[in-house]
Design an enzyme around this catalytic site. Structure first.
Site, mmCIF file in Angstrom:
data_model
loop_
_atom_site.group_PDB
_atom_site.id
_atom_site.type_symbol
_atom_site.label_atom_id
_atom_site.label_comp_id
_atom_site.label_asym_id
_atom_site.label_seq_id
_atom_site.Cartn_x
_atom_site.Cartn_y
_atom_site.Cartn_z
ATOM 1 N N ASP A 165 0.834 -1.193 0.000
ATOM 2 C CA ASP A 165 0.000 0.000 0.000
ATOM 3 C C ASP A 165 0.874 1.250 0.000
ATOM 4 O O ASP A 165 2.071 1.180 0.286
ATOM 5 C CB ASP A 165 -0.916 0.010 1.230
ATOM 6 C CG ASP A 165 -2.074 0.979 1.061
ATOM 7 O OD1 ASP A 165 -2.420 1.287 -0.099
ATOM 8 O OD2 ASP A 165 -2.629 1.438 2.065
ATOM 9 N N ILE A 168 0.531 8.864 2.535
ATOM 10 C CA ILE A 168 1.349 10.068 2.743
ATOM 11 C C ILE A 168 1.328 10.392 4.234
ATOM 12 O O ILE A 168 0.254 10.432 4.847
ATOM 13 C CB ILE A 168 0.818 11.253 1.911
ATOM 14 C CG1 ILE A 168 1.005 10.978 0.410
ATOM 15 C CG2 ILE A 168 1.531 12.551 2.296
ATOM 16 C CD1 ILE A 168 0.386 12.021 -0.512
ATOM 17 N N HIS A 169 2.484 10.612 4.816
ATOM 18 C CA HIS A 169 2.608 10.977 6.223
ATOM 19 C C HIS A 169 3.508 12.196 6.340
ATOM 20 O O HIS A 169 4.332 12.448 5.454
ATOM 21 C CB HIS A 169 3.243 9.827 7.027
ATOM 22 C CG HIS A 169 2.501 8.536 6.918
ATOM 23 N ND1 HIS A 169 1.531 8.152 7.812
ATOM 24 C CD2 HIS A 169 2.575 7.544 6.003
ATOM 25 C CE1 HIS A 169 1.046 6.971 7.454
ATOM 26 N NE2 HIS A 169 1.663 6.585 6.362
ATOM 27 N N ARG A 170 3.372 12.920 7.444
ATOM 28 C CA ARG A 170 4.329 14.003 7.659
ATOM 29 C C ARG A 170 5.570 13.403 8.318
ATOM 30 O O ARG A 170 5.484 12.586 9.222
ATOM 31 C CB ARG A 170 3.733 15.133 8.484
ATOM 32 C CG ARG A 170 3.647 14.916 9.971
ATOM 33 C CD ARG A 170 3.319 16.256 10.668
ATOM 34 N NE ARG A 170 3.452 16.130 12.110
ATOM 35 C CZ ARG A 170 2.443 16.202 12.970
ATOM 36 N NH1 ARG A 170 1.208 16.377 12.537
ATOM 37 N NH2 ARG A 170 2.675 16.104 14.270
ATOM 38 N N GLY A 187 -3.672 4.419 11.482
ATOM 39 C CA GLY A 187 -2.901 4.964 10.371
ATOM 40 C C GLY A 187 -3.027 4.300 9.019
ATOM 41 O O GLY A 187 -2.044 3.989 8.376
ATOM 42 N N GLU A 233 -3.346 1.806 -3.640
ATOM 43 C CA GLU A 233 -3.785 2.990 -4.391
ATOM 44 C C GLU A 233 -2.932 3.315 -5.620
ATOM 45 O O GLU A 233 -3.320 4.153 -6.424
ATOM 46 C CB GLU A 233 -3.868 4.208 -3.459
ATOM 47 C CG GLU A 233 -5.083 4.207 -2.553
ATOM 48 C CD GLU A 233 -4.888 3.349 -1.301
ATOM 49 O OE1 GLU A 233 -5.858 3.149 -0.569
ATOM 50 O OE2 GLU A 233 -3.765 2.871 -1.079
ATOM 51 N N GLU A 289 -0.641 23.307 9.869
ATOM 52 C CA GLU A 289 -1.651 22.327 9.480
ATOM 53 C C GLU A 289 -2.604 22.973 8.477
ATOM 54 O O GLU A 289 -2.669 24.195 8.360
ATOM 55 C CB GLU A 289 -2.453 21.869 10.710
ATOM 56 C CG GLU A 289 -1.598 21.289 11.821
ATOM 57 C CD GLU A 289 -1.239 19.836 11.605
ATOM 58 O OE1 GLU A 289 -1.501 19.324 10.498
ATOM 59 O OE2 GLU A 289 -0.681 19.221 12.526
#
Length: 333
Positions: A165, A168-170, A187, A233, A289
């Site tokens: 998979d 997107i993460h910071r 998550g 995705e 944010e």
């Protein structure tokens, strides 16, 4: 003759042909709290300081401290521009995306010689290796916990390699080979796989892919129940382009990387280990944010140990986004 497969460079070249959609500058820019400020006035839109405007995507060609790299921002900061990028009427993008989810096109694997992102290889075992001097990751404000990767597509699999998979993460650069990654509770699928690795007390191999065809980033934003566990995705991106995303085997980790990315970080998420997100600054802040405020630093982000960074030879492009902007809102939408 077959046309070149899609990647960020091809998309930027196409945007450059459309008046008002793309801007490049050779003026020197500091990635620390200056680049995002300049962009905020040129093209951010959304929730930044008024007056907002729908400006062009911008590529900064002259990054202070990083003579061989570039930074691109704002590619997806307008629905109309996303329509141009996907060659589709922006008013019916939702239908296009739904159709792509329902008609997936799975990735294919290519060899290293056909993977531009592996032209240059930096190993963490190299004596002078430091992710902070290789990656021109911007810092959005003086309070940020550090330089952030905001448009890095994380690719990972479950321990048995039955499912893969992308999410997107910071991610904040913490030291020469360590990244702090925020995985939201529950998550998404990467978090699910990581929990399985933690149960085995094993590190989880991942690649962090930066500088991509926006079709990949847009596909990546899908979540359950639209794309349930087991649905990768990248299949959406393949459908959007009517061509499979090209993957290549990692050099130092047992995981695939996106072959036509600009940068790839090969790494492992450590099991049962966390660190303070703002360990270097102690500002108590993470980064801006999307609602417009600066988010609090997390006391316990996941620890990611970097094994290698690979990138293109010809001035690789770091893709980034700024939290409060039309780009973030557009992707979330």
């Amino acid at each position: 003759m077959m046309s070149e497969p899609y990647d960020l460079r091809k998309v930027l070249a196409e945007l450059n042909e459309i008046p008002g959609q793309y801007h490049e500058t050779n003026r020197e820019i500091d990635p620390e709290a200056e680049l995002s400020g300049v962009y905020r006035y040129i093209g951010a839109g959304g929730t930044v300081m008024r007056p907002t405007q729908e400006g062009p995507a911008v590529t900064f060609n002259n990054i202070k401290g990083f003579p061989n790299a570039r930074v691109s921002i704002g590619t997806m900061a307008s629905r109309k521009r996303v329509g141009e990028i996907l060659h589709h009427d922006y008013r019916t993008l939702g239908k296009l995306l739904q159709h792509s989810v329902e008609n997936p096109v799975k990735p294919i694997q290519v060899t290293k010689k056909d993977a531009p992102v592996q032209e240059v290889v930096h190993l963490a075992t190299d004596s002078n290796f430091d992710i902070r001097t290789i990656l021109p990751a911007p810092t959005n404000t003086q309070e940020d916990a550090g330089p952030y990767i905001t448009m890095g597509v994380v690719l990972g699999s479950d321990p048995d390699k039955t499912m893969s998979d992308v999410t997107i993460h910071r991610m904040v650069l913490e030291d020469k080979d360590t990244i702090g990654m925020y995985i939201m509770p529950g998550g998404r699928h990467i978090g699910h796989f990581h929990k399985e690795f933690e149960a085995l007390n094993k590190p989880m191999p991942i690649t962090i892919n930066i500088g991509l065809d926006p079709a990949i980033a847009i596909g990546t934003t899908f979540e359950p129940p639209t794309t349930p566990l087991g649905y990768n995705e990248l299949w959406v991106a393949g459908a959007l382009r009517k061509e499979p995303v090209q993957l290549v085997a990692g050099i130092t980790v047992d995981e695939m990387a996106i072959a036509r990315a600009e940068f790839v970080i090969e790494a492992e998420i450590m099991p049962n280990q966390t660190m303070q997100e703002d360990i270097n600054t102690n500002t108590g802040k993470a980064m801006p944010e999307f609602p417009g405020y600066t988010g609090d630093a997390n006391p316990a982000v996941n620890v990611v140990k970097v094994k290698a960074i690979t990138h293109r030879k010809d001035r690789p492009i770091m893709q980034t986004t700024i939290g409060p902007s039309e780009e973030h809102v557009s992707m979330a939408g």
